[in-house]
Structure formats: C-alpha cells, structure tokens
Design a protein around this motif. Sequence first.
Motif, PDB file in Angstrom:
ATOM      1  N   PRO A 168       0.814  -1.217   0.000  1.00  0.00           N
ATOM      2  CA  PRO A 168       0.000   0.000   0.000  1.00  0.00           C
ATOM      3  C   PRO A 168       0.843   1.261   0.000  1.00  0.00           C
ATOM      4  CG  PRO A 168      -0.820  -1.585   1.613  1.00  0.00           C
ATOM      5  CD  PRO A 168       0.475  -2.123   1.112  1.00  0.00           C
ATOM      6  N   VAL A 209      -3.439  -0.118  -3.012  1.00  0.00           N
ATOM      7  CA  VAL A 209      -2.661  -1.320  -3.320  1.00  0.00           C
ATOM      8  C   VAL A 209      -2.591  -1.440  -4.838  1.00  0.00           C
ATOM      9  CG1 VAL A 209      -2.684  -3.843  -3.260  1.00  0.00           C
ATOM     10  CG2 VAL A 209      -3.203  -2.534  -1.190  1.00  0.00           C
ATOM     11  N   ASP A 258      -6.871  -0.177  -0.110  1.00  0.00           N
ATOM     12  CA  ASP A 258      -6.477  -1.216   0.830  1.00  0.00           C
ATOM     13  C   ASP A 258      -7.667  -1.547   1.727  1.00  0.00           C
ATOM     14  OD1 ASP A 258      -4.893  -3.013   2.148  1.00  0.00           O
ATOM     15  OD2 ASP A 258      -3.878  -1.527   3.398  1.00  0.00           O
ATOM     16  N   TYR A 280      -4.592  -7.322  -2.661  1.00  0.00           N
ATOM     17  CA  TYR A 280      -3.500  -7.690  -3.554  1.00  0.00           C
ATOM     18  C   TYR A 280      -3.984  -8.616  -4.668  1.00  0.00           C
ATOM     19  CZ  TYR A 280      -0.526  -5.969   0.231  1.00  0.00           C
ATOM     20  OH  TYR A 280       0.063  -5.190   1.187  1.00  0.00           O
TER      21      TYR A 280
END
Length: 316
Positions: free
Chosen positions: A207, A213, A235, A244
Amino acid sequence: MAHTGRLLPLLSNRYEEAADELLRKISADTGDRLMLKMRLASVVDINTLDAHIPGGRWFALSAELDYVVFDGETRLPKFAVELDGRQHWTDLEQRRKDAAKNRICEHADLPLIRITSDFVHTTGRWPLLSYAVNAFYSSEAFFEAQKNGSVPQDEPFYVGNVLTPLQDGKSGFLPGTFDALAIRDLWSLHRNGLIPRPIPNTFKVRPDEGGGVRAIAYLPVAKDRYLISESRVRDFRFQGISPYDLAEEICVVDIANAAADWLAGKPVASNSTTMRKKAAEIQRLIDDSQIVGVGAGTGIIEGSEEFSIKLTRRGR
C-alpha cells in the motif's frame, strides 16, 4: 406530501445507487439484511475501544458506515462496505478518518471492503463488488464446512477453488476468480499461435501513502511489443479476497482485453523502450522491498533479450 427542501436523500449519486442495487440483490439472495448509513457505534461495541484505540469510542459515536450487511437470523453484522471517492485518496484528514475506521472494524472482527466507482460496473465476468461479496459468502460456506468436518482444518480458503458455471452459452465450469475467463481466453490465443505466452507476469505492490494497493502486469505479444497493465484498489481487510489478489486479477483481465484489441489491429502494445522503463520501475520496487507477491515461478523474468527482472534485491 410536498417536500420542504430540508430533507436529504440517502443515495446521492449513480455510484451509490448502483452499489445499493448490487448489495440489495445479493442480500435478498442470501436472506441477509442490508442497512445504509449505519452509525459505527450502532454496529460495534464502543465500550471496548478506548483501551485498544485511543479516541476510538468518540470517533465511533460520530462516524458511520455506508453499508452494513446483517445476518438474516442472528441480526449480527457480517461485513461493511465503504464507498470511497477521490478525497479518500488525497485528503489527509479523510485518510486519517479512514484509518481510524479501519482499525475499529478490524478490532471488532468486522470485515470491511473499500470500493471506488469502478466496482459497480461490469468488467470481465462480474462487477467487482459482486465478485468480492460472493467471495465473502463462498469463504463463509467454506469455514462452515471446516467446522462440521467436511473440509480439513488445515486447508486454506482460495476463491479459485470454487467452481462456477460458464455464462457464455458453453457447458462446463471455471475457477471462481475474477480473471478465470481472461486466463482461459489467453490460453486459447496461445494454443492457436496468436501470442507467444499465455500468462502475464504480475507484481503486487505494498500500500502507498494514499491507501492504495497496486498491481503491475506485462505480457510480450510479439518482437518489440508488450502489453502493460496497472491497477490500483483501496487497501482493505475483507474475508474471501485480499486487495492484492483483486488488483492482480484486474490486471490480468485488462491484459486479456488488450490482447484482443491488439489482435484486432488496435495500437495498444508498447515498444521495448517503454517496457525497459517499466522493468526498471519494477526492479526498484523489488529492491525497496515493496513487492509482496509475483505471478512467476523463476528467479529471473525475461521479457526479451533487452531486459530482465531479478526477484531478489540487487546489491548496493
């Protein structure tokens, strides 16, 4: 009854209306209940906050959650959804409030996903919001199966292990990931000799200061031609999918769409000069320990004779 002009609508734009429609449909299908604009203090026990989060009690009394989904039987909160506009990326005070809300929800074990306007549009197989929420419910069923002994306790949940039926008129099933259809299409192009490699290299980035992210992906498609994609999501701490993985899957979908455009003659591919610059950026991120995951199985990723990316830090 005539409106006096002193009332405000709960949903103020198309983005909120679209998110509301998606969440209401999912809630109806699962038997859960959706509530809007819930005060945080009505969702979490504020009496435990100050000991763990300084000022958390008073913050929870004034802050609210955009959407909260409650269990249809127990009436306990299951998860929350926050709709983040531009100010959530850039405004320091807003980012401070977001961080406080994140900490409180994490302390209360309340999964919270932060979405942006593109989450309500269909990209790939589903709208991103529908995908993330379905991943939550799939994980819920998985953990219940672990409790009753039908799934081993040491088996981790992965949404890709959940098979979903094809929606394009063909029989069969696909893994439950957002990019499963894109991966299938890329493999088909590769088997037909239209692209040299079937799967892009992907890199997941920690992040940033704005709470984003990132993921970066690239795929060689011809000599001196590369498809490059980047995505950035808020995030969050949610059950069933991580930011992710979501960012990476968005990149793969973008690469598959770009491959189709490139084969249709559209100028979407970059040359080796651009690719070398992107490779250098990725290498700097690796050297600075900002890469948390890669979609590749070798220590050196070679895109051409002109560049390589080492997955271990270079000596300085």
